[in-house]
Motif scaffolding. Structure first.
Motif, PDB file in Angstrom:
ATOM      1  N   PHE A   1      -5.488  60.716 -25.977  1.00 16.26           N
ATOM      2  CA  PHE A   1      -5.532  61.680 -24.871  1.00 16.26           C
ATOM      3  C   PHE A   1      -4.388  62.696 -24.976  1.00 16.26           C
ATOM      4  O   PHE A   1      -4.534  63.855 -24.599  1.00 16.26           O
ATOM      5  CB  PHE A   1      -5.500  60.959 -23.517  1.00 16.26           C
ATOM      6  CG  PHE A   1      -6.833  60.336 -23.162  1.00 16.26           C
ATOM      7  CD1 PHE A   1      -7.932  61.141 -22.924  1.00 16.26           C
ATOM      8  CD2 PHE A   1      -6.984  58.963 -23.106  1.00 16.26           C
ATOM      9  CE1 PHE A   1      -9.174  60.584 -22.612  1.00 16.26           C
ATOM     10  CE2 PHE A   1      -8.216  58.398 -22.800  1.00 16.26           C
ATOM     11  CZ  PHE A   1      -9.312  59.207 -22.553  1.00 16.26           C
ATOM     12  N   LEU A   2      -3.260  62.241 -25.517  1.00 15.31           N
ATOM     13  CA  LEU A   2      -2.137  63.151 -25.734  1.00 15.31           C
ATOM     14  C   LEU A   2      -2.520  64.229 -26.745  1.00 15.31           C
ATOM     15  O   LEU A   2      -2.237  65.416 -26.553  1.00 15.31           O
ATOM     16  CB  LEU A   2      -0.945  62.338 -26.251  1.00 15.31           C
ATOM     17  CG  LEU A   2       0.443  62.915 -26.097  1.00 15.31           C
ATOM     18  CD1 LEU A   2       0.781  63.151 -24.640  1.00 15.31           C
ATOM     19  CD2 LEU A   2       1.481  61.956 -26.706  1.00 15.31           C
TER      20      LEU A   2
ATOM     21  N   GLN B   1      -4.828  66.689 -25.136  1.00 20.40           N
ATOM     22  CA  GLN B   1      -4.101  67.638 -24.275  1.00 20.40           C
ATOM     23  C   GLN B   1      -3.482  68.756 -25.108  1.00 20.40           C
ATOM     24  O   GLN B   1      -3.551  69.924 -24.737  1.00 20.40           O
ATOM     25  CB  GLN B   1      -3.017  66.914 -23.468  1.00 20.40           C
ATOM     26  CG  GLN B   1      -2.215  67.865 -22.585  1.00 20.40           C
ATOM     27  CD  GLN B   1      -1.215  67.159 -21.674  1.00 20.40           C
ATOM     28  OE1 GLN B   1      -1.228  65.937 -21.561  1.00 20.40           O
ATOM     29  NE2 GLN B   1      -0.374  67.918 -21.033  1.00 20.40           N
TER      30      GLN B   1
ATOM     31  N   PHE C   1      -1.704  74.192 -16.512  1.00 17.43           N
ATOM     32  CA  PHE C   1      -1.341  72.767 -16.625  1.00 17.43           C
ATOM     33  C   PHE C   1      -1.236  72.291 -18.074  1.00 17.43           C
ATOM     34  O   PHE C   1      -0.384  71.479 -18.416  1.00 17.43           O
ATOM     35  CB  PHE C   1      -2.361  71.894 -15.904  1.00 17.43           C
ATOM     36  CG  PHE C   1      -2.102  71.715 -14.431  1.00 17.43           C
ATOM     37  CD1 PHE C   1      -0.957  72.216 -13.830  1.00 17.43           C
ATOM     38  CD2 PHE C   1      -3.023  71.030 -13.641  1.00 17.43           C
ATOM     39  CE1 PHE C   1      -0.724  72.040 -12.459  1.00 17.43           C
ATOM     40  CE2 PHE C   1      -2.798  70.843 -12.275  1.00 17.43           C
ATOM     41  CZ  PHE C   1      -1.652  71.345 -11.691  1.00 17.43           C
TER      42      PHE C   1
ATOM     43  N   LEU D   1       4.132  67.156 -17.991  1.00 18.36           N
ATOM     44  CA  LEU D   1       2.841  66.916 -17.345  1.00 18.36           C
ATOM     45  C   LEU D   1       1.908  66.264 -18.360  1.00 18.36           C
ATOM     46  O   LEU D   1       1.726  66.783 -19.454  1.00 18.36           O
ATOM     47  CB  LEU D   1       2.263  68.247 -16.852  1.00 18.36           C
ATOM     48  CG  LEU D   1       0.979  68.209 -16.049  1.00 18.36           C
ATOM     49  CD1 LEU D   1       1.073  67.256 -14.878  1.00 18.36           C
ATOM     50  CD2 LEU D   1       0.669  69.609 -15.529  1.00 18.36           C
ATOM     51  N   THR D   2       1.351  65.131 -17.990  1.00 12.09           N
ATOM     52  CA  THR D   2       0.381  64.454 -18.850  1.00 12.09           C
ATOM     53  C   THR D   2      -0.988  64.568 -18.197  1.00 12.09           C
ATOM     54  O   THR D   2      -1.147  64.258 -17.016  1.00 12.09           O
ATOM     55  CB  THR D   2       0.770  62.980 -19.047  1.00 12.09           C
ATOM     56  OG1 THR D   2       2.037  62.925 -19.710  1.00 12.09           O
ATOM     57  CG2 THR D   2      -0.269  62.245 -19.883  1.00 12.09           C
ATOM     58  N   ILE D   3      -1.961  65.041 -18.980  1.00 14.95           N
ATOM     59  CA  ILE D   3      -3.305  65.298 -18.457  1.00 14.95           C
ATOM     60  C   ILE D   3      -4.305  64.345 -19.093  1.00 14.95           C
ATOM     61  O   ILE D   3      -4.347  64.192 -20.311  1.00 14.95           O
ATOM     62  CB  ILE D   3      -3.724  66.759 -18.782  1.00 14.95           C
ATOM     63  CG1 ILE D   3      -2.875  67.712 -17.961  1.00 14.95           C
ATOM     64  CG2 ILE D   3      -5.214  66.980 -18.536  1.00 14.95           C
ATOM     65  CD1 ILE D   3      -3.008  69.159 -18.387  1.00 14.95           C
TER      66      ILE D   3
ATOM     67  N   GLN E   1       2.101  72.667 -19.620  1.00 22.44           N
ATOM     68  CA  GLN E   1       3.232  72.353 -18.778  1.00 22.44           C
ATOM     69  C   GLN E   1       4.063  71.221 -19.387  1.00 22.44           C
ATOM     70  O   GLN E   1       3.550  70.170 -19.741  1.00 22.44           O
ATOM     71  CB  GLN E   1       2.707  71.929 -17.399  1.00 22.44           C
ATOM     72  CG  GLN E   1       3.758  71.813 -16.337  1.00 22.44           C
ATOM     73  CD  GLN E   1       4.408  73.142 -16.001  1.00 22.44           C
ATOM     74  OE1 GLN E   1       3.777  74.181 -16.140  1.00 22.44           O
ATOM     75  NE2 GLN E   1       5.660  73.103 -15.603  1.00 22.44           N
TER      76      GLN E   1
END
Lengths: 315, 315
Positions: free
Chosen positions: A116-117, A120, B264, B270-272, B267
């Motif tokens: 997921f990182l 992102q 976001f 910030l982890t999405i 950012q």
């Protein structure tokens, strides 16, 4: 009385000692070499790797050594026994950080956080990723002492099945099943996670061989926070390359630090941490808790020391 | 009797139903539009977002709708009430994956796993990283229903302090303290982790404002797995830029999917994740467990349904 530290705890901890034991004299040095008044010490607080027979000989008043770690291998045992010096240590202090570390990587694994990182970083929203969970999975712990038991306790809170392996096979409340080492090949096939906290001994050196990884689930994750020589490095590399297990998380290595050209760094399906599973900001506060307790015992009647060491047995 | 699914569970689950309820007829369709024999259904199993009043009117034999999710907002409530059709759902099914997700990111945070991943990519061994732990930290949970309670239960296993906030302030065994919403500004300053599972309602929309982030610890981490409109996006961005909190983990957003040019994504701190905290490979097996239980109740005496819905109340 005079208490000499061969390391410097943070000021807040020094202040706490001064407040609690206002009649005693605490001195703090960066190392034993700098401890100019070591010879006046009644108590020495050390990480346990710096004291020599010579140091002890030079301390006529020394009555107690507090070792701020679990390791006692480098202590000059003979003269300590001869002189009847009290030794206490910080045994059991690693279980909380090491168990948290282990649960953290198990969750990372099923929840696929590193992927997921990456998503992102690519600004990609992918709701279709198959995400797993720990509940219902089987955890096999090699070495069921204080650390293994703490891991099993947390794993149970996550509704996992817990299986342990130790020398005796003696039961332990936090494990659904407990087996002796010789049953390992029979138990490995059912584990979703295999965690080793085994120390390095003659029995555990290269304990895991090709056949052990071959019988594990292809989906299994292996976590080593014990000692690096539990297996030969090429055995693990082959197991990963042959998809015999899905991932390995290694915090300990045969040679540390891991050299820059070591093949592990680039290995797919391998997560490396620099021997930090036991590292925690709470380490010294927790050592001090034990120390304060034992200072009170020392000043009172000498009964009920926490972590008093029998230097004949070494623990 | 005939049971019509408006989605296709994996074959293993279909086989299980066939085996347990061999005298019944199960049919599976990709969508309600393809369910050509829907009108013959005595039971419909649906995710709850596809059925219209028209569908129900066309099903003269329909007695029970099993909703394989927690959401009932899009169900045609009027005709269901008129016809006295039984409705059950999969309420409570999200608590395990969402609590694991939350604990996973809390561990990621204190253990700094993403930074160790970067170090590995650089082939750098850094044993000096300051690593924290969860034990002793304070967790504040906004919304103390089934999911919040499961998070608190796990947090307690990690030796954390648990504080909850809900509408009523009613006590809950898994929380050391429970407060009403209006006490939020007083409680926020002591939390090391703030987790929101709040749904979107008039009361919770933009509930968190600048002042809330300003009173949080600078070291606090904020995790939102409830609804994206708990705060205005610029409020969070400013809080992060002003170092009012140390990190935010967001799984839900005002507009989903998050657009590619949304601020976001880039950012810092910030982890999405793409609304996946409740996703789990165990979802459909767990729905089926509830469904099988309720099938047996339905065939027997209709007493003790799991998750039976009162359509007047909507839950």
């Amino acid at each position: 009385m005079k208490i000499v530290f061969t390391f410097r705890p943070p000021r807040a901890l020094q202040a706490q000692l001064k407040e609690i034991f206002s009649e005693d004299k605490f001195v703090y040095y960066k190392s034993v070499e700098e401890a100019e008044d070591l010879r006046e010490a009644e108590v020495i607080v050390t990480f346990g790797e710096d004291l020599t027979t010579q140091h002890i000989e030079n301390c006529p008043n020394l009555k107690w050594i507090m070792v701020a770690s679990a390791g006692l291998e480098r202590m000059p045992a003979e003269i300590i026994k001869e002189r009847g010096i009290l030794v206490t240590n910080a045994r059991g202090i690693h279980k909380i950080p090491m168990a948290e570390f282990t649960m953290g990587y198990m969750l990372n694994h099923v929840k696929r956080f590193p992927e997921f990182l990456d998503l992102q970083k690519e600004k990609t929203w992918n709701h279709q990723m198959a995400v797993g969970e720990l509940a219902g999975k089987c955890l096999l712990v090699l070495g069921s002492g204080a650390i293994g038991t703490e891991i099993a306790r947390l794993a149970r809170a996550f509704r996992m099945e817990t299986v342990g392996v130790n020398r005796s096979g003696h039961k332990n409340d936090q494990f659904d099943e407990m087996h002796t080492m010789d049953k390992l090949l029979e138990i490995l096939p059912k584990a979703d996670f295999v965690v080793s906290i085994l120390p390095s001994t003659e029995e555990t050196k290269y304990l895991l061989d090709r056949e052990h990884f071959q019988v594990m689930k292809e989906t299994a994750a292996f976590i080593n926070i014990g000692r690096g020589d539990l297996f030969k490095e090429e055995v693990l590399i082959d197991a990963l390359n042959n998809n015999e297990i899905s991932h390995a998380y290694l915090d300990v290595f045969i040679e540390e630090p891991l050299l820059e050209d070591h093949p592990f760094w680039n290995q797919q399906k391998l997560t490396i941490t620099p021997h930090i599973s036991s590292v925690t900001s709470e380490y010294l506060p927790r050592v001090q808790q034990i120390f304060v307790h034992n200072m009170n015992v020392y000043k009172k009647d000498g009964s009920n020391y926490e972590n008093k060491i029998d230097m004949d047995k070494g623990y």
